[in-house]
Each structure stands twice: as structure tokens, then as C-alpha cells.
Write a protein that holds these residues in place. Structure first.
Motif, PDB file in Angstrom:
ATOM      1  N   ALA A   1       0.838  -1.196   0.000  1.00 44.49           N
ATOM      2  CA  ALA A   1       0.000   0.000   0.000  1.00 44.49           C
ATOM      3  C   ALA A   1       0.875   1.248   0.000  1.00 44.49           C
ATOM      4  CB  ALA A   1      -0.908  -0.004   1.222  1.00 44.49           C
ATOM      5  N   ASP A   2       0.401   2.289  -0.686  1.00 41.40           N
ATOM      6  CA  ASP A   2       1.135   3.558  -0.712  1.00 41.40           C
ATOM      7  C   ASP A   2       1.010   4.294   0.618  1.00 41.40           C
ATOM      8  OD1 ASP A   2       2.067   3.445  -3.434  1.00 41.40           O
ATOM      9  OD2 ASP A   2      -0.025   3.702  -4.017  1.00 41.40           O
ATOM     10  N   GLU A   3      -0.113   4.075   1.287  1.00 42.05           N
ATOM     11  CA  GLU A   3      -0.319   4.700   2.592  1.00 42.05           C
ATOM     12  C   GLU A   3      -1.141   3.756   3.452  1.00 42.05           C
ATOM     13  OE1 GLU A   3      -2.525   8.673   4.173  1.00 42.05           O
ATOM     14  OE2 GLU A   3      -1.321   8.863   2.357  1.00 42.05           O
ATOM     15  N   LYS A   4      -0.795   3.673   4.732  1.00 42.46           N
ATOM     16  CA  LYS A   4      -1.515   2.799   5.653  1.00 42.46           C
ATOM     17  C   LYS A   4      -1.826   3.586   6.919  1.00 42.46           C
ATOM     18  CE  LYS A   4      -1.274  -1.576   8.074  1.00 42.46           C
ATOM     19  NZ  LYS A   4      -0.495  -2.734   8.436  1.00 42.46           N
ATOM     20  N   ASN A   5      -3.100   3.546   7.297  1.00 44.28           N
ATOM     21  CA  ASN A   5      -3.536   4.216   8.507  1.00 44.28           C
ATOM     22  C   ASN A   5      -4.413   3.234   9.272  1.00 44.28           C
ATOM     23  OD1 ASN A   5      -4.305   5.922  10.511  1.00 44.28           O
ATOM     24  ND2 ASN A   5      -5.490   7.298   9.223  1.00 44.28           N
TER      25      ASN A   5
ATOM     26  N   ARG B   1     -12.932  -5.829  10.133  1.00 43.25           N
ATOM     27  CA  ARG B   1     -14.319  -6.277  10.150  1.00 43.25           C
ATOM     28  C   ARG B   1     -15.282  -5.098  10.244  1.00 43.25           C
ATOM     29  NH1 ARG B   1     -16.666 -10.199  14.734  1.00 43.25           N
ATOM     30  NH2 ARG B   1     -18.635  -9.116  14.729  1.00 43.25           N
ATOM     31  N   LYS B   2     -14.901  -4.075  11.007  1.00 43.10           N
ATOM     32  CA  LYS B   2     -15.738  -2.888  11.157  1.00 43.10           C
ATOM     33  C   LYS B   2     -15.029  -1.669  10.585  1.00 43.10           C
ATOM     34  CE  LYS B   2     -18.339  -4.000  15.310  1.00 43.10           C
ATOM     35  NZ  LYS B   2     -18.729  -3.521  16.640  1.00 43.10           N
ATOM     36  N   THR B   3     -15.819  -0.724  10.075  1.00 38.20           N
ATOM     37  CA  THR B   3     -15.242   0.534   9.620  1.00 38.20           C
ATOM     38  C   THR B   3     -14.870   1.380  10.839  1.00 38.20           C
ATOM     39  OG1 THR B   3     -17.446   1.496   9.451  1.00 38.20           O
ATOM     40  CG2 THR B   3     -16.499   0.576   7.436  1.00 38.20           C
ATOM     41  N   ALA B   4     -14.007   2.350  10.626  1.00 35.22           N
ATOM     42  CA  ALA B   4     -13.519   3.180  11.726  1.00 35.22           C
ATOM     43  C   ALA B   4     -14.651   3.934  12.421  1.00 35.22           C
ATOM     44  CB  ALA B   4     -12.475   4.168  11.214  1.00 35.22           C
ATOM     45  N   ASP B   5     -15.675   4.362  11.667  1.00 35.04           N
ATOM     46  CA  ASP B   5     -16.781   5.099  12.276  1.00 35.04           C
ATOM     47  C   ASP B   5     -17.849   4.183  12.869  1.00 35.04           C
ATOM     48  OD1 ASP B   5     -18.050   4.121  10.030  1.00 35.04           O
ATOM     49  OD2 ASP B   5     -18.407   6.085   9.134  1.00 35.04           O
ATOM     50  N   GLY B   6     -17.696   2.853  12.702  1.00 34.85           N
ATOM     51  CA  GLY B   6     -18.619   1.899  13.288  1.00 34.85           C
ATOM     52  C   GLY B   6     -19.936   1.747  12.548  1.00 34.85           C
TER      53      GLY B   6
END
Length: 62
Positions: free
Chosen positions: A5-9, A36-41
Motif C-alpha cells: 500500500a502507498d499509505e496505511k492508517n 471487520r468494522k469501519t472506523a466510524d462503526g
């Protein structure tokens, strides 16, 4: 797109590239959520049914 990946967070991977169509070049950004879940839930990719069944069998449930 391939490779690292060019960027990973955290679980968010970002890949960048270019595409050419009819002599015109455009930038492409692909964002892949590796969790499994998105950051915002808001979204949850729950376990597949087979995985839950396998998990229950390991715990001694039928």
C-alpha cells in the motif's frame, strides 16, 4: 494495482495509480478497509455463518 500500500492508517490501506484511456491519463485512488468494522462503526462485516458454526463446534456446542 499490486504490491504494498502507498499509505496505511490502521486498517485503512490506500493504493494510488494511473490509468490511460484514449490517450487521457487519470489518477486512481483505491481505499481498502482491512478490518471487520469501519472506523466510524457504521458498517460491520459480521462473521460468515460457517465461521460461527465452526466456532460453536470448537466450544462444544452443536
Amino acid at each position: 494495482m499490486a504490491g504494498k500500500a502507498d499509505e496505511k492508517n490502521g486498517a485503512c490501506l490506500e493504493y494510488r495509480g494511473h490509468a490511460i484511456n484514449g490517450g487521457r491519463q487519470v489518477k486512481i485512488v483505491v481505499i481498502a478497509q482491512y478490518a471487520r468494522k469501519t472506523a466510524d462503526g457504521r458498517y460491520d462485516a459480521r462473521r460468515r455463518r460457517e465461521d460461527r458454526r465452526h466456532h460453536r463446534l470448537l466450544q462444544g456446542h452443536q
